[in-house]
Design a protein around this motif. Structure first.
Motif, PDB file in Angstrom:
ATOM      1  N   VAL A 145      -6.619  56.751 -26.345  1.00  0.00           N
ATOM      2  CA  VAL A 145      -7.246  55.479 -26.745  1.00  0.00           C
ATOM      3  C   VAL A 145      -8.663  55.775 -27.248  1.00  0.00           C
ATOM      4  CG1 VAL A 145      -5.891  54.141 -25.087  1.00  0.00           C
ATOM      5  CG2 VAL A 145      -8.174  54.977 -24.449  1.00  0.00           C
ATOM      6  N   ILE A 146      -9.232  54.803 -27.956  1.00  0.00           N
ATOM      7  CA  ILE A 146     -10.581  54.988 -28.516  1.00  0.00           C
ATOM      8  C   ILE A 146     -11.573  55.138 -27.361  1.00  0.00           C
ATOM      9  CG2 ILE A 146     -12.398  53.937 -29.936  1.00  0.00           C
ATOM     10  CD1 ILE A 146     -10.199  52.354 -31.373  1.00  0.00           C
ATOM     11  N   PRO A 147     -12.455  56.152 -27.387  1.00  0.00           N
ATOM     12  CA  PRO A 147     -13.453  56.286 -26.317  1.00  0.00           C
ATOM     13  C   PRO A 147     -14.258  54.984 -26.193  1.00  0.00           C
ATOM     14  CG  PRO A 147     -13.596  58.111 -27.875  1.00  0.00           C
ATOM     15  CD  PRO A 147     -12.630  57.146 -28.452  1.00  0.00           C
ATOM     16  N   ILE A 150     -21.639  51.465 -31.614  1.00  0.00           N
ATOM     17  CA  ILE A 150     -20.535  50.972 -30.803  1.00  0.00           C
ATOM     18  C   ILE A 150     -20.021  49.686 -31.438  1.00  0.00           C
ATOM     19  CG2 ILE A 150     -21.321  51.980 -28.634  1.00  0.00           C
ATOM     20  CD1 ILE A 150     -21.727  48.290 -29.053  1.00  0.00           C
ATOM     21  N   ILE A 151     -18.860  49.233 -30.996  1.00  0.00           N
ATOM     22  CA  ILE A 151     -18.298  47.982 -31.484  1.00  0.00           C
ATOM     23  C   ILE A 151     -17.877  47.145 -30.281  1.00  0.00           C
ATOM     24  CG2 ILE A 151     -15.982  48.956 -31.804  1.00  0.00           C
ATOM     25  CD1 ILE A 151     -15.722  47.104 -34.294  1.00  0.00           C
ATOM     26  N   LEU A 152     -18.228  45.866 -30.303  1.00  0.00           N
ATOM     27  CA  LEU A 152     -17.805  44.937 -29.252  1.00  0.00           C
ATOM     28  C   LEU A 152     -16.575  44.204 -29.759  1.00  0.00           C
ATOM     29  CD1 LEU A 152     -21.341  43.530 -28.430  1.00  0.00           C
ATOM     30  CD2 LEU A 152     -19.916  44.878 -26.851  1.00  0.00           C
ATOM     31  N   LYS A 153     -15.543  44.091 -28.930  1.00  0.00           N
ATOM     32  CA  LYS A 153     -14.323  43.400 -29.349  1.00  0.00           C
ATOM     33  C   LYS A 153     -13.929  42.364 -28.297  1.00  0.00           C
ATOM     34  CE  LYS A 153     -12.378  47.129 -32.166  1.00  0.00           C
ATOM     35  NZ  LYS A 153     -11.211  48.045 -32.385  1.00  0.00           N
ATOM     36  N   ALA A 154     -13.372  41.261 -28.755  1.00  0.00           N
ATOM     37  CA  ALA A 154     -12.921  40.199 -27.843  1.00  0.00           C
ATOM     38  C   ALA A 154     -11.559  40.589 -27.289  1.00  0.00           C
ATOM     39  CB  ALA A 154     -12.809  38.880 -28.609  1.00  0.00           C
ATOM     40  N   MET A 192     -15.827  47.328 -25.085  1.00  0.00           N
ATOM     41  CA  MET A 192     -16.636  48.102 -26.030  1.00  0.00           C
ATOM     42  C   MET A 192     -15.935  49.411 -26.406  1.00  0.00           C
ATOM     43  SD  MET A 192     -20.422  49.701 -25.415  1.00  0.00           S
ATOM     44  CE  MET A 192     -21.220  48.165 -25.001  1.00  0.00           C
ATOM     45  N   GLU A 193     -16.120  49.828 -27.639  1.00  0.00           N
ATOM     46  CA  GLU A 193     -15.576  51.113 -28.084  1.00  0.00           C
ATOM     47  C   GLU A 193     -16.623  51.825 -28.931  1.00  0.00           C
ATOM     48  OE1 GLU A 193     -10.872  49.875 -28.808  1.00  0.00           O
ATOM     49  OE2 GLU A 193     -12.279  49.853 -30.473  1.00  0.00           O
ATOM     50  N   LYS A 194     -16.477  53.161 -29.019  1.00  0.00           N
ATOM     51  CA  LYS A 194     -17.286  53.909 -29.974  1.00  0.00           C
ATOM     52  C   LYS A 194     -16.851  53.427 -31.355  1.00  0.00           C
ATOM     53  CE  LYS A 194     -19.190  58.289 -31.026  1.00  0.00           C
ATOM     54  NZ  LYS A 194     -20.445  57.469 -31.071  1.00  0.00           N
ATOM     55  N   PHE A 195     -17.776  53.196 -32.275  1.00  0.00           N
ATOM     56  CA  PHE A 195     -17.388  52.754 -33.615  1.00  0.00           C
ATOM     57  C   PHE A 195     -17.196  53.978 -34.503  1.00  0.00           C
ATOM     58  CE2 PHE A 195     -16.566  49.945 -36.950  1.00  0.00           C
ATOM     59  CZ  PHE A 195     -17.216  50.385 -38.085  1.00  0.00           C
ATOM     60  N   PHE A 196     -15.988  54.114 -35.035  1.00  0.00           N
ATOM     61  CA  PHE A 196     -15.671  55.246 -35.918  1.00  0.00           C
ATOM     62  C   PHE A 196     -15.935  54.792 -37.346  1.00  0.00           C
ATOM     63  CE2 PHE A 196     -13.160  58.432 -33.460  1.00  0.00           C
ATOM     64  CZ  PHE A 196     -13.256  57.817 -32.220  1.00  0.00           C
ATOM     65  N   GLN A 197     -16.955  55.354 -37.992  1.00  0.00           N
ATOM     66  CA  GLN A 197     -17.334  54.898 -39.325  1.00  0.00           C
ATOM     67  C   GLN A 197     -16.314  55.294 -40.380  1.00  0.00           C
ATOM     68  OE1 GLN A 197     -20.698  53.688 -39.881  1.00  0.00           O
ATOM     69  NE2 GLN A 197     -21.934  54.611 -38.257  1.00  0.00           N
ATOM     70  N   ILE A 241      -7.129  49.955 -46.456  1.00  0.00           N
ATOM     71  CA  ILE A 241      -7.700  49.142 -47.537  1.00  0.00           C
ATOM     72  C   ILE A 241      -7.644  47.669 -47.138  1.00  0.00           C
ATOM     73  CG2 ILE A 241      -7.539  48.495 -49.988  1.00  0.00           C
ATOM     74  CD1 ILE A 241      -6.791  51.297 -50.597  1.00  0.00           C
ATOM     75  N   GLN A 242      -8.693  47.262 -46.431  1.00  0.00           N
ATOM     76  CA  GLN A 242      -8.781  45.903 -45.904  1.00  0.00           C
ATOM     77  C   GLN A 242     -10.167  45.370 -46.245  1.00  0.00           C
ATOM     78  OE1 GLN A 242      -8.491  45.634 -41.636  1.00  0.00           O
ATOM     79  NE2 GLN A 242      -6.891  47.173 -41.517  1.00  0.00           N
ATOM     80  N   ARG A 243     -10.261  44.038 -46.341  1.00  0.00           N
ATOM     81  CA  ARG A 243     -11.586  43.434 -46.470  1.00  0.00           C
ATOM     82  C   ARG A 243     -11.690  42.331 -45.449  1.00  0.00           C
ATOM     83  NH1 ARG A 243     -14.389  39.392 -48.801  1.00  0.00           N
ATOM     84  NH2 ARG A 243     -16.489  39.910 -49.529  1.00  0.00           N
ATOM     85  N   MET A 280      -5.547  51.549 -30.800  1.00  0.00           N
ATOM     86  CA  MET A 280      -6.525  50.475 -30.950  1.00  0.00           C
ATOM     87  C   MET A 280      -5.969  49.167 -30.381  1.00  0.00           C
ATOM     88  SD  MET A 280      -8.602  49.758 -34.415  1.00  0.00           S
ATOM     89  CE  MET A 280      -7.199  49.729 -35.489  1.00  0.00           C
ATOM     90  N   GLU A 281      -4.788  48.747 -30.882  1.00  0.00           N
ATOM     91  CA  GLU A 281      -4.137  47.529 -30.373  1.00  0.00           C
ATOM     92  C   GLU A 281      -2.687  47.523 -30.844  1.00  0.00           C
ATOM     93  OE1 GLU A 281      -6.857  44.947 -33.110  1.00  0.00           O
ATOM     94  OE2 GLU A 281      -5.033  43.774 -32.881  1.00  0.00           O
ATOM     95  N   ALA A 282      -1.893  46.635 -30.268  1.00  0.00           N
ATOM     96  CA  ALA A 282      -0.482  46.539 -30.673  1.00  0.00           C
ATOM     97  C   ALA A 282      -0.149  45.092 -30.993  1.00  0.00           C
ATOM     98  CB  ALA A 282       0.430  47.041 -29.561  1.00  0.00           C
ATOM     99  N   LEU A 290     -12.907  49.893 -49.400  1.00  0.00           N
ATOM    100  CA  LEU A 290     -12.868  48.614 -50.123  1.00  0.00           C
ATOM    101  C   LEU A 290     -14.234  47.922 -50.158  1.00  0.00           C
ATOM    102  CD1 LEU A 290     -11.127  46.889 -51.830  1.00  0.00           C
ATOM    103  CD2 LEU A 290     -10.316  45.664 -49.797  1.00  0.00           C
ATOM    104  N   ASP A 291     -14.966  47.971 -49.059  1.00  0.00           N
ATOM    105  CA  ASP A 291     -16.295  47.329 -49.074  1.00  0.00           C
ATOM    106  C   ASP A 291     -17.190  47.984 -50.124  1.00  0.00           C
ATOM    107  OD1 ASP A 291     -16.443  46.549 -45.507  1.00  0.00           O
ATOM    108  OD2 ASP A 291     -15.636  45.465 -47.245  1.00  0.00           O
ATOM    109  N   LYS A 292     -17.121  49.332 -50.197  1.00  0.00           N
ATOM    110  CA  LYS A 292     -17.943  50.054 -51.196  1.00  0.00           C
ATOM    111  C   LYS A 292     -17.453  49.674 -52.603  1.00  0.00           C
ATOM    112  CE  LYS A 292     -19.460  54.214 -48.725  1.00  0.00           C
ATOM    113  NZ  LYS A 292     -18.628  55.254 -48.057  1.00  0.00           N
TER     114      LYS A 292
END
Ligand code: MV4
Length: 451
Positions: free
Chosen positions: A130-132, A155-159, A199-204, A231-233, A287-289, A439-441
C-alpha cells in the motif's frame, strides 16, 4: 438464471447492460427520469418505468422508487451500472432483503472498499503493498504534522468516505498542512457526511494503473491485464489504454498475481477494480478499490475477447466463471471518452445533438446512448460516446483511433474531440512516455496564460 433484470442506471452503461442481458435471453426493465423519457435505454428495454424528475436524488438515487419499479415489473435482479447507487451498501442490502439479487459484490465487500482507510488496512493485512502513509485515520492537525514528518513531504490528505479523487488535498510543507487540514475535513464532511481523513506520501510522477478482477460465488477469482489510466483531469479519466506502455512483463505478472491473491483472500465476488500508483521503478502500491463495473471496462473485454457484463450477470446467478485462469490477451486497446464539453475549460455543454455520426470499421467499438436529435440533459454526466480502438500494436491502435475520431461528427454541442486529437498526436503520448502529470501540463500549454 434470472428471467428479468432491472437496470438502475441510464446512458451508455444502461444500454451496455441491456445488450448483454438480451444476449442471455433475459427480459429487461429500464427505469428513467422525466428528461430520459426518449433516452435510448428507455426505448430499447422490454419494459420501462418512470421513477421521477431529472434531479438524481429524486430518480436514479431514489431507492424506494427503484425498488417499487422492480416489484411492479417482478424483476428478479437489479444491475446498478456505475455511479448512482452502484457502491451504496445500503442499496445492495435492501435489494437482497427484498429477495432481489443485486448484481455486484456482497454488501460487506462494498462497505469495506467504500471506507478507503479500512480498505488499505485490509489490503495490507493480505500482503498487498500500500502507499506509504498513516495507514490509519488522522485525528487532528498535531497528529497529521507528526505523521507527515515521518512520511516526508509532499503528502496528500484523502477522505476515507471519499474516493476517485474527491476531497483530496496536497501539502508540501507543515505550513501548507496547517492550511489544508481543516479545509480537507470540511470538504469531506460536506461531500460525504464524514470528515475522517487519512494521509499518504504524495507520488508526483507516478502512474495510475488499475487491475480488473472478477470473482464467482465459489471462490474463483481472476485478475486481468492492467489498464493505464494516468490521463485524467481533476480525476476525470479522458483516455485509458491496455496494456500500459509503462509496465513490462515481469511487473505485470507480479501485479496480476498479487491482486488475484488479495482478491481471493477477501473472497471477492463480481466485478471489481483495484487501483494502484506505480512509481518510476515500477513498484506498485494499492490506492483504492471500486466495487462496480468501470467506464473503461471495454478495453479489457476487447483484448481478451470476453463480455464482462455477461460474466457478472452469470456469476450473480450463482454460475461458475466461464473462463479459466490462464486466459490470453491479444493486441492493444485504447478508449477515448467523447464528452459534450468545452475542451479547454471542461465546462459541460448539454443541449440538442442536431447531427451525430459515430465511427465504425474494423477494430472500432462505440459504446454510446446518443443519437441525432437527442437532447443531452444537464442533470447528468456529459458523456456522448466511448470510442474504443483495438489493433495488434499500440502504434496501430493510436492510428486507428485518430482515424475514427477524425471521422466522428457531432453537430449542436461542443465536444472534447479536439483535445483527443491533440493528445493522440502528441509525441510523448505516442512514445508512451507520460504519467499523471501529463494532462495538466498538456492543457496548460494548450491555453497559454493570459498576458
Ligand atoms: C494519489 C496520487 C499520488 N500520490 N495518491 C487518487 C484518485 C485518483 N483519481 C487520483 N488519485 C491520486 N492519488 C498519492 N498518495 C496521484 C493521484 C492521481 C492524480 C493526482 C493529481 C492529479 C492527477 C492525477 C491523476 C491520476 C492519479
Amino acid at each position: 438464471m434470472f428471467s428479468k433484470i432491472l437496470i438502475a442506471n441510464r446512458g451508455e452503461i444502461a444500454l451496455r447492460v441491456i445488450r448483454s442481458a438480451k444476449e442471455l435471453g433475459l427480459r429487461t426493465v429500464a427505469v428513467y427520469s422525466e428528461p430520459d423519457k426518449d433516452a435510448l435505454h428507455t426505448i430499447l428495454a422490454d419494459e420501462k418505468i418512470c421513477i421521477g424528475p431529472g434531479k438524481a436524488s429524486e430518480s436514479y438515487l431514489n431507492i424506494p422508487n427503484i425498488l417499487s419499479a422492480a416489484e411492479i415489473t417482478k424483476a428478479d435482479a437489479i444491475h446498478p451500472g456505475y455511479g448512482f447507487l452502484a457502491e451504496n451498501p445500503r442499496f445492495s442490502e435492501i435489494c437482497e432483503s427484498s429477495g432481489i439479487t443485486f448484481i455486484g459484490p456482497p454488501p460487506s465487500i462494498i462497505q469495506l472498499m467504500g471506507d478507503k482507510n479500512r480498505a488499505i488496512q485490509e489490503m495490507q493485512r493480505v500482503n498487498l503493498p500500500v502507499i506509504p502513509g498513516s495507514n490509519k485515520l488522522v485525528e487532528d492537525l498535531s497528529e497529521a504534522k507528526k505523521i507527515a514528518q515521518k512520511i516526508g513531504y509532499p503528502i496528500i490528505l484523502k477522505a476515507t468516505a471519499g474516493g476517485g479523487g474527491k476531497g483530496m488535498r496536497i501539502a508540501s510543507s507543515a505550513r501548507q498542512l496547517e492550511e489544508q487540514f481543516s479545509i480537507a475535513q470540511h470538504e469531506a464532511k460536506a461531500a460525504f457526511g464524514n470528515p475522517s481523513l487519512y494521509m499518504e506520501k504524495f507520488f508526483q510522477n507516478a502512474h495510475h494503473i488499475e487491475v480488473q478482477v472478477i470473482g464467482d460465488k465459489n471462490g474463483n477469482v481472476l485478475a486481468f491485464c492492467e489498464r493505464e489510466c494516468s490521463i485524467q483531469r481533476r480525476h476525470q479519466k479522458v483516455i485509458e489504454e491496455t496494456p500500459s506502455p509503462f509496465m513490462d512483463e515481469k511487473s505485470r505478472t507480479k501485479l496480476m498475481k498479487s491482486v488475484q491473491a488479495a482478491a481471493r483472500a477477501i473472497n471477492y465476488q463480481s466485478l471489481g477494480t483495484f487501483e494502484f500508483l506505480v512509481d518510476e521503478k515500477k513498484n506498485f502500491y494499492f490506492m483504492e478499490a471500486n466495487t462496480r463495473v468501470q467506464v473503461e471496462h471495454p478495453i479489457t473485454e476487447i483484448i481478451y475477447g470476453i463480455d464482462l457484463i455477461k460474466e457478472q450477470i452469470q456469476v450473480a446467478a450463482g454460475e461458475q466463471l466461464s473462463f479459466s485462469n490462464n486466459m490470453k490477451w491479444k493486441g492493444h486497446s485504447i478508449e477515448c471518452r467523447i464528452n459534450a464539453e468545452d475542451y479547454k475549460t471542461f465546462i459541460p455543454s448539454p443541449g440538442k445533438i442536431e447531427f451525430l455520426i459515430l465511427p465504425g470499421g474494423e477494430g472500432i467499438r462505440t459504446d454510446s446512448a446518443a443519437y441525432t436529435g437527442w437532447n443531452i440533459p444537464p442533470d447528468y454526466d456529459s458523456l456522448i460516446a466511448k470510442i474504443i480502438a483495438r489493433a495488434p500494436t499500440r502504434e496501430e491502435a493510436i492510428k486507428k483511433m485518430l482515424t475514427a475520431i477524425e471521422m466522428t461528427t457531432v453537430v449542436g454541442v461542443k465536444t472534447n474531440i479536439p483535445l483527443h486529437l491533440s493528445i493522440l498526436s502528441n509525441s510523448d503520448f505516442i512514445k508512451g512516455q507520460y504519467n499523471i502529470q501529463f494532462l495538466d501540463k498538456f492543457i496548460a500549454e494548450l491555453k497559454p496564460t493570459k498576458k
